[in-house]
Design an enzyme around this catalytic site. Structure first.
Site, PDB file in Angstrom:
ATOM      1  N   GLU A 241       0.875  -1.176   0.000  1.00  0.00           N
ATOM      2  CA  GLU A 241       0.000   0.000   0.000  1.00  0.00           C
ATOM      3  C   GLU A 241       0.904   1.215   0.000  1.00  0.00           C
ATOM      4  O   GLU A 241       1.523   1.544   1.007  1.00  0.00           O
ATOM      5  CB  GLU A 241      -0.924  -0.013   1.223  1.00  0.00           C
ATOM      6  CG  GLU A 241      -2.121   0.911   1.062  1.00  0.00           C
ATOM      7  CD  GLU A 241      -1.952   2.227   1.778  1.00  0.00           C
ATOM      8  OE1 GLU A 241      -1.318   3.131   1.188  1.00  0.00           O
ATOM      9  OE2 GLU A 241      -2.435   2.349   2.904  1.00  0.00           O
ATOM     10  N   CYS A 275      -2.685   8.786   3.294  1.00  0.00           N
ATOM     11  CA  CYS A 275      -2.460   8.157   1.996  1.00  0.00           C
ATOM     12  C   CYS A 275      -3.664   8.318   1.085  1.00  0.00           C
ATOM     13  O   CYS A 275      -3.543   8.117  -0.127  1.00  0.00           O
ATOM     14  CB  CYS A 275      -2.109   6.686   2.169  1.00  0.00           C
ATOM     15  SG  CYS A 275      -3.292   5.768   3.155  1.00  0.00           S
TER      16      CYS A 275
END
Length: 495
Positions: A241, A275
């Site tokens: 990720e 993020c």
């Protein structure tokens, strides 16, 4: 405060409060030997944890969840001290972690229960079953921006699936991770099912080489490549990720008040250190000016760090401030204008909100993740142009504001996740998978897909009765293949 889990080595490091520089705790720098021993202990723990079954694991995980909920103020205080985020941001992070832990514990049995599949006519005498076995020991390398929610998205699902976990947090937020590991040990005292390794890049590399059965990494694409290269030596599968330069699209018929509110919160919450932050906004020409006016009003009213109960905290990583300054300087040099803030907004360790307009497509801020409270807005002709420009960079999570075509626009975006007429709400839906595509990563946590990420499918057949002739034998009659060939052509040869 000292680390728990793997034994301490001689070398230590400290974590500090990013706002004051005050030392939060001192922690060991764990070595390759420490990582190997942790994985050895984890293998023993994994066999026990996997054998106690879904019901008992659920009971233990629900008890762990209850500790997080009951002691949320305590955990939030550690997050604020070490990460610097606001009171509200710290609470939201803990709340989401509790929701995901609850979902994983409740849904593991149903998702991962063995189930039968049809064997087909050719193997009609076989019972065909798929069972799911835990992969064993899962390594998790977590980030500093969400030191509870992000690693727990892997840890909760890996534990619910029956695995042991060795967790290496960011060197900027080890105290948060000590709290989590100690809380888990209170409800699972028998074995070290969840262990901690503290340190910087060398400790992370040691975890990659330690022989874990799967590794989950959250961080930059640059570091992710290094993690993958290290894991490749042992053929260790990875879940990556890596964030993304996430886009928001505002169409002609959008609710501008809702879109502006979402853009400001999505771009500035956690001081832009998410993020899935809104990193760039594409607004159609018909509503651009009105949208910018609303955003400027809202962003200008955000309570900064030097007022009571601030909505923004300091930058957790001082190194990130230089990256933010570089993006801002580049955008202004290329013709962008600041309608809120400007170069003076950067006052380490704080960065105040900045809203940019007239941002050209070739500006670095439109092509790279900024990871700070800067919201660049670009004017586009229509939603088609917005989709094209949004797809020039990889998106982890995107958002679309449109009354009529929102779902259609969402389907056309290259992104792992999209919210329509909201921002980032997919993070708060535990049943939805979380992950990216391209540079933003691969593999999934959260939801059923997140549980499936941490098991090995095991295909099993059991013969129920003998057939008159056995195709899987050198003793089969010579005419059998001809009969099967004619049957195949009749059944499957018609285009």
């Amino acid at each position: 405060m000292a680390s728990s889990g793997a034994p301490a080595s001689a070398s230590t490091f400290t974590s500090t409060n990013p706002a004051t520089g005050e030392v939060v705790g001192t922690f060991p720098v764990h070595t390759s030997e420490d990582a190997q021993r942790a994985v050895e202990r984890a293998r023993i723990a994994a066999r026990w944890w996997g054998a106690i079954g879904f019901a008992e694991r659920r009971r233990r995980l629900m008890a762990f969840k209850a500790i997080l909920a009951r002691r949320s103020e305590e955990l939030c205080a550690v997050v604020r001290a070490e990460n610097g985020k606001s009171d509200d941001d710290a609470f939201i992070e803990v709340l989401l972690s509790v929701l995901h832990l609850d979902w994983a514990a409740r849904h593991a049995r149903r998702t991962l229960a063995p189930h039968r599949v049809r064997p087909g006519l050719l193997m009609l005498n076989q019972k065909a079953t798929i069972r799911y076995a835990p992969v064993g020991v899962v390594g998790v390398i977590g980030p500093w921006n969400y030191p509870v929610f992000t690693p727990m998205g892997a840890i909760a699902y890996a534990l619910a699936a029956g695995n042991a976990v060795v967790f290496k947090p960011s060197e900027l937020t080890p105290a948060v991770s000590v709290w989590l590991v100690d809380a888990f040990a209170a409800v699972v005292p028998e074995h070290q099912v969840l262990q901690l390794l503290t340190g910087a890049a060398d400790t992370g590399a040691a975890l990659c080489r330690s022989g874990v059965d799967k590794l989950v990494f959250t961080g930059s694409a640059r570091v992710g490549r290094a993690v993958m290269a290290t894991c490749a030596d042992t053929l260790t599968p990875v879940v990556m990720e890596c964030g993304g330069n996430d886009a928001m699209i505002v169409d002609d018929d959008a609710d501008l008040d809702a879109a502006a509110t979402a853009a400001v919160w999505g771009g500035l919450q956690n001081t832009g250190q998410a993020c899935i932050s809104v990193e760039r906004v594409y607004v159609t020409d018909a509503v651009h000016d009105r949208f910018v006016e609303r955003v400027a009003d809202l962003a200008g009213a955000v309570r900064e760090a030097d007022v009571p109960r601030p909505q923004l905290g300091p930058m957790t990583s001082s190194a990130q401030i230089a990256a933010i300054e570089g993006h801002l300087t580049d955008a202004l040099a290329r013709g962008a204008r600041a309608v809120v803030g400007g170069p003076a907004a950067i006052r380490p360790p704080y960065v105040n909100p900045v809203v940019l307009v007239d941002v050209p497509a070739d500006a670095r801020i439109m092509q790279e993740e900024t990871f700070g409270p800067i919201l660049p807005i670009a004017r586009v002709r229509d939603a088609d142009e917005a989709v094209r420009r949004a797809s020039t960079s990889d998106n982890l999570g995107t958002s679309v504001f449109a009354r009529r075509a929102g779902a259609d626009i969402a389907r056309r975006l290259r992104a792992g996740m999209t919210s329509v007429n909201a921002v980032a709400v997919f993070a708060a839906v535990p049943a939805l998978p979380w992950g990216g595509q391209g540079e933003s990563g691969f593999g999934r946590i959260h939801g059923e897909e997140g549980l499936m990420e941490f098991v090995r499918p095991h295909a099993i057949t059991e013969q129920r009765f003998d057939l008159p002739v056995d195709m899987m034998s050198f003793g089969r009659p010579e005419w059998l293949i001809g009969v099967l060939d004619r049957a195949m052509k009749l059944r499957h040869g018609r285009g």
